[in-house]
Design a protein around this motif. Structure first.
Motif, short mmCIF file in Angstrom:
data_model
loop_
_atom_site.label_atom_id
_atom_site.label_comp_id
_atom_site.label_asym_id
_atom_site.label_seq_id
_atom_site.Cartn_x
_atom_site.Cartn_y
_atom_site.Cartn_z
N LYS A 1 -1.01 -3.13 -11.36
CA LYS A 1 -1.78 -3.56 -12.48
C LYS A 1 -3.34 -2.60 -12.16
O LYS A 1 -4.15 -1.81 -12.34
CB LYS A 1 -2.52 -5.02 -12.31
CG LYS A 1 -1.74 -5.69 -13.73
CD LYS A 1 -1.16 -7.56 -13.61
CE LYS A 1 -0.54 -7.94 -14.30
NZ LYS A 1 -0.34 -8.90 -14.42
N SER A 2 -3.17 -2.84 -10.82
CA SER A 2 -4.17 -1.98 -9.10
C SER A 2 -4.25 -1.31 -8.59
O SER A 2 -3.12 -1.45 -7.81
CB SER A 2 -4.81 -3.52 -8.70
OG SER A 2 -6.04 -2.76 -7.89
N PRO A 3 -4.18 -0.18 -8.57
CA PRO A 3 -3.72 0.93 -7.53
C PRO A 3 -4.53 1.49 -6.60
O PRO A 3 -4.54 2.13 -5.68
CB PRO A 3 -3.80 2.86 -8.29
CG PRO A 3 -5.34 2.14 -9.30
CD PRO A 3 -5.07 0.48 -9.43
N SER A 4 -5.27 0.56 -6.25
CA SER A 4 -6.38 0.22 -4.80
C SER A 4 -5.47 -0.03 -4.24
O SER A 4 -4.55 -0.67 -3.84
CB SER A 4 -7.64 -0.26 -5.36
OG SER A 4 -7.54 -1.83 -5.20
N VAL A 5 -6.16 0.48 -2.92
CA VAL A 5 -5.39 0.04 -1.70
C VAL A 5 -6.18 -1.56 -1.05
O VAL A 5 -7.16 -1.97 -0.85
CB VAL A 5 -5.80 1.07 -0.18
CG1 VAL A 5 -4.71 0.71 0.73
CG2 VAL A 5 -4.64 2.27 -0.82
N GLN A 6 -5.32 -2.60 -0.14
CA GLN A 6 -5.13 -3.57 -0.13
C GLN A 6 -5.86 -3.81 1.22
O GLN A 6 -4.74 -3.18 2.08
CB GLN A 6 -4.40 -5.02 -0.41
CG GLN A 6 -3.81 -4.31 -2.23
CD GLN A 6 -5.67 -5.08 -3.14
OE1 GLN A 6 -5.58 -6.14 -2.37
NE2 GLN A 6 -5.46 -3.80 -4.10
N SER A 7 -6.64 -4.59 1.66
CA SER A 7 -7.41 -4.88 3.10
C SER A 7 -6.57 -6.34 3.88
O SER A 7 -6.41 -7.33 3.91
CB SER A 7 -8.70 -5.23 2.82
OG SER A 7 -9.59 -5.57 4.37
N VAL A 8 -5.82 -5.42 5.04
CA VAL A 8 -4.84 -6.52 5.68
C VAL A 8 -5.62 -7.55 6.22
O VAL A 8 -5.20 -9.13 6.44
CB VAL A 8 -4.59 -6.07 7.14
CG1 VAL A 8 -3.68 -7.09 7.86
CG2 VAL A 8 -3.47 -4.67 6.25
N ASP A 9 -6.63 -7.44 7.12
CA ASP A 9 -8.19 -8.54 7.05
C ASP A 9 -8.11 -9.72 6.29
O ASP A 9 -8.18 -10.90 6.45
CB ASP A 9 -9.07 -7.92 8.14
CG ASP A 9 -9.18 -7.07 9.30
OD1 ASP A 9 -8.09 -7.14 9.74
OD2 ASP A 9 -9.79 -6.20 9.05
N ASN B 1 0.75 -1.20 0.51
CA ASN B 1 -0.18 -0.11 -0.21
C ASN B 1 1.00 1.19 -0.14
O ASN B 1 0.50 1.98 -0.96
CB ASN B 1 -0.50 -0.14 1.19
CG ASN B 1 -2.31 -0.92 1.38
OD1 ASN B 1 -2.32 -1.30 -0.75
ND2 ASN B 1 -2.56 -1.55 1.76
N GLU B 2 2.45 1.13 0.62
CA GLU B 2 2.59 2.37 0.84
C GLU B 2 3.60 2.42 -0.36
O GLU B 2 3.68 4.03 -1.21
CB GLU B 2 4.09 1.94 1.87
CG GLU B 2 3.34 2.16 3.43
CD GLU B 2 4.86 2.43 4.31
OE1 GLU B 2 5.82 1.92 4.18
OE2 GLU B 2 4.16 2.48 5.50
N LYS B 3 4.10 1.61 -1.60
CA LYS B 3 4.70 1.32 -3.03
C LYS B 3 3.41 2.37 -3.79
O LYS B 3 3.98 3.16 -4.30
CB LYS B 3 5.01 0.49 -3.04
CG LYS B 3 5.67 0.17 -4.33
CD LYS B 3 6.32 -1.18 -5.02
CE LYS B 3 7.53 -0.80 -5.92
NZ LYS B 3 7.61 -2.23 -6.53
N ALA B 4 1.94 2.02 -3.31
CA ALA B 4 1.13 2.50 -4.14
C ALA B 4 1.20 3.80 -4.09
O ALA B 4 1.37 4.33 -4.99
CB ALA B 4 0.14 1.59 -4.62
N MET B 5 1.25 4.11 -2.98
CA MET B 5 1.29 6.00 -3.18
C MET B 5 2.48 6.03 -3.39
O MET B 5 2.46 7.62 -3.98
CB MET B 5 0.98 6.25 -0.68
CG MET B 5 -0.25 5.18 -1.09
SD MET B 5 -1.76 6.24 -1.01
CE MET B 5 -2.89 5.57 -0.17
N ASP B 6 3.49 5.61 -3.61
CA ASP B 6 5.00 6.11 -4.39
C ASP B 6 5.41 6.19 -5.69
O ASP B 6 5.93 6.61 -5.34
CB ASP B 6 6.50 5.89 -2.74
CG ASP B 6 6.05 5.89 -1.61
OD1 ASP B 6 5.23 6.86 -0.96
OD2 ASP B 6 6.90 5.28 -0.49
N THR B 7 4.83 5.78 -5.61
CA THR B 7 4.38 5.23 -7.33
C THR B 7 4.93 7.06 -8.30
O THR B 7 3.88 7.56 -8.61
CB THR B 7 3.54 5.56 -8.32
OG1 THR B 7 3.39 3.25 -6.92
CG2 THR B 7 4.23 4.72 -9.55
#
Length: 138
Positions: free
Chosen positions: A79-87, A47-53
């Motif tokens: 492929k998917s810029p969405s944030v993933q759920s930990v749970d 998720n952090e890497k998705a924000m740092d692109t």
């Protein structure tokens, strides 16, 4: 405590497994505890890497040559810029282990239970092997 993990997908080109370091903070008593911590760290990193692109991507000549030797040239984009759920990720990995979709080895010894006591020492190596289902006639 510093540990290492490595992953192998059966059927993929055999490359040397790379040990990836990770740290555990909470006490780990079972494989379930270890998987939960590892998945949580990996989802946060993803998720952090998705924000740092960066907005613009480029590739150097050396990176192009290296990628061509591996047979795949990419810019590291997701492929998917969405944030993933930990749970959801934890639920998925626990279900996949129960369904025997991957094996876990601790220093070359297979772990078969999520709830069995686990003795972890500094610099232990955990190997994750994704199993591939075979198709065909009997």
């Amino acid at each position: 405590m510093r540990l290492f993990y490595q992953q192998k997908i059966i059927g993929k080109k055999s490359r040397k497994l790379q040990k990836i370091p990770f740290a555990i903070e909470e006490p780990v008593h079972t494989l379930k505890d270890l998987l939960m911590q590892l998945v949580t760290q990996e989802v946060h990193n993803y998720n952090e890497k998705a924000m740092d692109t960066p907005l613009h991507m480029y590739i150097t000549d050396q990176q192009l040559e290296d990628a061509a030797q591996h047979g795949k040239v990419h810019f590291g984009e997701k492929k998917s810029p969405s944030v993933q759920s930990v749970d959801q990720a934890i639920s998925t990995v626990l279900q996949a282990f129960e369904d025997e979709l991957f094996l876990v080895l601790q220093n070359e010894e297979q772990l078969n239970s999520l709830i069995a006591p686990l003795a972890i020492r500094e610099d232990d190596v955990f190997t994750f092997i994704k199993l591939t289902m075979l198709a065909g006639r009997i």
